[in-house]
Design a protein around this motif. Structure first.
Motif, PDB file in Angstrom:
ATOM      1  N   ASN A 126       0.809  -1.229   0.000  1.00 49.26           N
ATOM      2  CA  ASN A 126       0.000   0.000   0.000  1.00 49.26           C
ATOM      3  C   ASN A 126       0.839   1.275   0.000  1.00 49.26           C
ATOM      4  OD1 ASN A 126      -2.442  -1.510   0.177  1.00 49.26           O
ATOM      5  ND2 ASN A 126      -2.155  -1.694   2.389  1.00 49.26           N
ATOM      6  N   LYS A 127       2.089   1.153  -0.444  1.00 47.47           N
ATOM      7  CA  LYS A 127       2.970   2.320  -0.466  1.00 47.47           C
ATOM      8  C   LYS A 127       2.351   3.416  -1.326  1.00 47.47           C
ATOM      9  CE  LYS A 127       7.717   3.778  -1.405  1.00 47.47           C
ATOM     10  NZ  LYS A 127       9.061   3.353  -1.886  1.00 47.47           N
ATOM     11  N   GLY A 128       2.355   4.633  -0.803  1.00 48.60           N
ATOM     12  CA  GLY A 128       1.793   5.772  -1.510  1.00 48.60           C
ATOM     13  C   GLY A 128       0.324   5.999  -1.261  1.00 48.60           C
ATOM     14  N   LEU A 129      -0.338   5.034  -0.605  1.00 49.56           N
ATOM     15  CA  LEU A 129      -1.769   5.167  -0.328  1.00 49.56           C
ATOM     16  C   LEU A 129      -2.042   5.646   1.095  1.00 49.56           C
ATOM     17  CD1 LEU A 129      -3.159   1.919  -2.043  1.00 49.56           C
ATOM     18  CD2 LEU A 129      -3.047   4.236  -2.967  1.00 49.56           C
ATOM     19  N   PHE A 130      -1.015   5.704   1.930  1.00 52.70           N
ATOM     20  CA  PHE A 130      -1.200   6.155   3.310  1.00 52.70           C
ATOM     21  C   PHE A 130       0.080   6.800   3.795  1.00 52.70           C
ATOM     22  CE2 PHE A 130       0.862   2.116   3.874  1.00 52.70           C
ATOM     23  CZ  PHE A 130       1.569   2.203   5.063  1.00 52.70           C
ATOM     24  N   ASN A 131      -0.018   7.511   4.911  1.00 47.81           N
ATOM     25  CA  ASN A 131       1.112   8.206   5.512  1.00 47.81           C
ATOM     26  C   ASN A 131       1.738   7.313   6.584  1.00 47.81           C
ATOM     27  OD1 ASN A 131       2.923   9.967   6.715  1.00 47.81           O
ATOM     28  ND2 ASN A 131       1.342  11.085   7.848  1.00 47.81           N
ATOM     29  N   PRO A 132       2.860   6.659   6.319  1.00 48.33           N
ATOM     30  CA  PRO A 132       3.420   5.700   7.291  1.00 48.33           C
ATOM     31  C   PRO A 132       3.880   6.336   8.590  1.00 48.33           C
ATOM     32  CG  PRO A 132       4.969   6.114   5.498  1.00 48.33           C
ATOM     33  CD  PRO A 132       3.681   6.779   5.112  1.00 48.33           C
ATOM     34  N   GLY A 133       4.052   7.664   8.596  1.00 51.64           N
ATOM     35  CA  GLY A 133       4.464   8.340   9.831  1.00 51.64           C
ATOM     36  C   GLY A 133       3.323   8.952  10.599  1.00 51.64           C
ATOM     37  N   GLY A 134       2.078   8.674  10.173  1.00 50.15           N
ATOM     38  CA  GLY A 134       0.920   9.284  10.811  1.00 50.15           C
ATOM     39  C   GLY A 134       0.419   8.552  12.034  1.00 50.15           C
ATOM     40  N   ARG A 135      -0.382   9.220  12.825  1.00 45.42           N
ATOM     41  CA  ARG A 135      -1.024   8.605  13.991  1.00 45.42           C
ATOM     42  C   ARG A 135      -1.851   7.405  13.518  1.00 45.42           C
ATOM     43  NH1 ARG A 135      -4.398   6.555  17.603  1.00 45.42           N
ATOM     44  NH2 ARG A 135      -5.805   7.869  18.829  1.00 45.42           N
ATOM     45  N   GLY A 136      -1.620   6.246  14.119  1.00 43.12           N
ATOM     46  CA  GLY A 136      -2.304   5.036  13.710  1.00 43.12           C
ATOM     47  C   GLY A 136      -3.672   4.888  14.348  1.00 43.12           C
ATOM     48  N   VAL A 137      -4.617   4.329  13.600  1.00 42.32           N
ATOM     49  CA  VAL A 137      -6.001   4.136  14.035  1.00 42.32           C
ATOM     50  C   VAL A 137      -6.429   2.715  13.666  1.00 42.32           C
ATOM     51  CG1 VAL A 137      -8.385   4.879  13.608  1.00 42.32           C
ATOM     52  CG2 VAL A 137      -6.557   6.591  13.718  1.00 42.32           C
ATOM     53  N   PRO A 138      -7.166   1.997  14.539  1.00 45.05           N
ATOM     54  CA  PRO A 138      -7.640   2.387  15.872  1.00 45.05           C
ATOM     55  C   PRO A 138      -6.628   2.027  16.953  1.00 45.05           C
ATOM     56  CG  PRO A 138      -8.581   0.277  15.293  1.00 45.05           C
ATOM     57  CD  PRO A 138      -7.741   0.699  14.103  1.00 45.05           C
ATOM     58  N   ASP A 139      -6.997   2.317  18.207  1.00 43.72           N
ATOM     59  CA  ASP A 139      -6.156   1.941  19.342  1.00 43.72           C
ATOM     60  C   ASP A 139      -6.564   0.593  19.915  1.00 43.72           C
ATOM     61  OD1 ASP A 139      -4.585   4.461  19.539  1.00 43.72           O
ATOM     62  OD2 ASP A 139      -6.578   5.316  19.909  1.00 43.72           O
TER      63      ASP A 139
END
Length: 628
Positions: free
Chosen positions: A512-525
């Motif tokens: 999924n490279k390029g489809l999401f921000n790998p350094g972003g806050r992850g969801v859910p907890d």
């Protein structure tokens, strides 16, 4: 005719005006300071599901909210204190700030208030036409003004936009401006650039064909339940995946034999938006079936911003299923936490705009109204559950940051805020107009769609599971119900997630490279069961699914954990995440089966440890009880 002079002093240009006649409606436009506008918010392109229909009616009344910049040093202190008070290894753990603490730390400076009053005065807006809220802190200001006045004030152009699928209409502008002299005193103005399609996360509503018993569990069921912890419960016999009862949930997760000890010192809150109403007669029907010991008890109601909670539904409300979401939330919570007091917050703000009515309620940004109310309360619930969200990219960053900072402040006061992670995996499946998995920047690039407020790092996001032996991430192809998850494009990965979420991103190996921000806050907890909950609505039983079910369920177990702490003279848990990622994870069931598909992709897989489908896992109440 107004005579205006040109004055020159030394080499300084003092003012430049000429003799001319001015209509009264243009008087505000000659204020020299207000001519020097700077764009406050970048052009926010409407998501493709919103279609511009017409110019906004110039005489339409709008409720304009101005978020006055709070004390930056105070906010930083609150942020620092929150990290300490939520760290179970710190000496300040669960040492929460008070209402007066927050007021002294966040109230805007006198210079900010003065600058904004001058700006409004330039446009003939006097203090009698607006209000500061909360009254003690004055960090929000609300104006009731016509669109024409709002356009002058913000150097903006408002239009009517219509949602292609629902037909809902809102009044928005794609950018707005502020004069330079107030730029540094304002965080955000709304409604402006948020093209929201905020929705509840209840899905797959199905009537129950056979009337369940209305006299509570049978004697055999009670006998089985009484052996919890002794290896005597047959979960597969007790829990029917086509109709999951509250008794099943309390038994499966281990709270069925917990008796609250500090109910008088505890409280849990449930939020309601978009015209939802929580029906007390249906609660009694539910309790008679699921918690006969609670029959006759009910929740209190706080009405916010014109919110209502009617107890009789008309034919249109019935046809639209009004009350299903609110009933799901309130009944799930009451079934687990009784006799802990519950408050239902009914916040107005829907419908957003009705062209043929002169209504001031043309905004669908109710989080602001709820936050304003909560900031003004000296006493708050220890837990609040919310089952509503929106695509993060439809929310302007300035707005999202101000709302997220407000959640940080509430968390610092000892409130555990839980939000559903969404029901469409990484984004909706579909083709053509239904396929909305594109960036909202005009480039139309395919992207995964995380949900806000779940992406705010100061709340706890809850995903959904199904089945019992084994439990797995929910993935119902019929109705496209997948546990929401992903990574924020607005908020960086917080320190408490670094180890667990970093390991998961690395395990994806570039998928999924390029489809999401790998350094972003992850969801859910975290996650909890979210499929086919039995509830009562409009005098009948239904099976209802969604993270709208899993969120109030997980919130209920946190409420019971707080009850135990309060009974021992300890404070409520407050902001959960640092504890969950360090200690609390030991009391969670790791879910490794399933995936959060969506956007016509395979999405993210469940995995050992944290994953972007079920987070750290589902609650094992008895183990969590030991850990607190």
């Amino acid at each position: 005719m107004r005579s205006i002079l040109v004055l020159l002093a030394s080499s300084s240009y003092v003012a430049l005006v000429c003799a001319l006649s001015l209509p009264d409606g243009l008087k505000s436009r000659i204020a020299p300071r207000s001519l020097d506008f700077v764009r406050k918010d970048k052009i926010h392109i409407p998501p493709q599901e919103w279609i511009k229909k017409a110019p906004a009616p110039s005489d339409h009344t709008i409720h304009l909210k101005i978020g006055i910049k709070q004390n930056e040093e105070g906010l930083e202190f609150i942020r620092s204190h929150l990290m300490k008070s939520s760290d179970p290894t710190h000496e300040l753990y669960t040492s929460h700030l008070t209402h007066s603490d927050i007021l002294s730390l966040t109230s805007p400076s006198p210079s900010s208030l003065s600058a904004i009053e001058s700006w409004l005065a330039d446009h003939s807006i006097t203090p009698s036409t607006h209000t500061h809220t909360p009254s003690a802190s004055k960090d929000w200001l609300t104006l009731q003004i016509p669109i024409s006045k709002a356009e002058d004030l913000l150097n903006a152009t408002y239009s009517v936009y219509e949602h292609w699928k629902t037909g809902a209409q809102i009044i928005r502008t794609e950018e707005y401006h502020l004069p330079k002299f107030v730029m540094d005193h304002v965080d955000v103005v709304a409604p402006t650039t948020w093209f929201s399609s905020m929705h509840a996360n209840a899905r797959g509503v199905k009537p129950v064909p056979l009337s369940p018993p209305t006299n509570g569990p049978t004697g055999d069921e009670v006998k089985v339940v009484s052996t919890v912890g002794e290896g005597g419960v047959n979960i597969t016999a007790l829990c029917n995946v086509t109709l999951v009862t509250n008794l099943c949930l309390r038994t499966f997760y281990g709270s069925v034999d917990y008796v609250p000890k500090a109910a008088g010192r505890n409280q849990v809150g449930v939020t309601g938006y978009l015209g939802e109403t929580a029906l007390k007669a249906d609660l009694q029907m539910f309790l008679a079936s699921e918690r006969p010991d609670a029959s006759g008890h009910t929740f209190s109601v706080d009405l916010i911003n014109g919110g209502t909670n009617p107890q009789t539904l008309n034919s249109t409300q019935i046809a639209n299923g009004v009350g299903i979401e609110a009933n799901l939330d309130t009944q799930t919570v009451f079934g687990v936490t009784f006799p802990t007091p519950q408050v239902f917050y009914s916040t107005g703000g829907s419908p957003p705009f009705i062209p043929d009515l002169d209504t001031p309620t043309n905004t669908n940004e109710p989080y602001l109204n709820w936050i304003e109310f909560m900031m003004g309360q000296e006493k708050l619930p220890s837990v609040v559950t919310t089952s509503y969200d929106d695509n993060e990219q439809t929310v302007p960053f300035a707005f999202a940051k101000r709302v997220c900072d407000s959640f940080m402040i509430l968390s610092a006061r000892g409130v555990s805020l839980l939000f559903g992670s969404g029901d469409e995996g990484v984004g909706p499946n579909g083709t053509g107009a239904e396929d909305v998995c594109f960036t909202n920047d005009g480039k139309n690039r395919t992207t995964f769609l995380p949900n806000f407020p779940s992406t705010c790092p100061f709340i706890t996001s809850v995903g959904a599971t199904q089945d019992f032996a084994p439990e797995r991430a929910v993935d119902i192809l019929e109705g496209d119900f997948f546990s929401g998850g992903g990574f924020s494009n607005y908020f960086a990965r917080p320190a408490y997630q670094e180890e667990a979420v970093g390991a998961y991103v690395e395990s994806l190996g570039g998928a999924n490279k390029g489809l999401f921000n790998p350094g972003g806050r992850g969801v859910p907890d975290v996650a909890a069961q979210g499929l086919n909950f039995k509830i009562a609505w409009n005098g009948e039983f239904l099976a209802v699914s969604g993270t709208s079910a899993s969120t109030p369920l997980f919130a209920s177990f946190i409420t019971l954990l707080n009850d135990d702490r309060l009974s021992r003279g300890l404070g409520p848990l407050g902001f959960l995440n640092p504890w969950l990622y360090s200690v609390g994870k030991k009391g969670l069931n790791d879910i490794t089966i399933g995936a959060s598909t969506g956007c016509n992709t395979n999405g993210f897989p469940a995995a050992k440890g944290w994953d972007a489908v079920t987070g750290l896992g589902t609650p094992n109440f008895k183990e969590l009880l030991k850990l607190v």
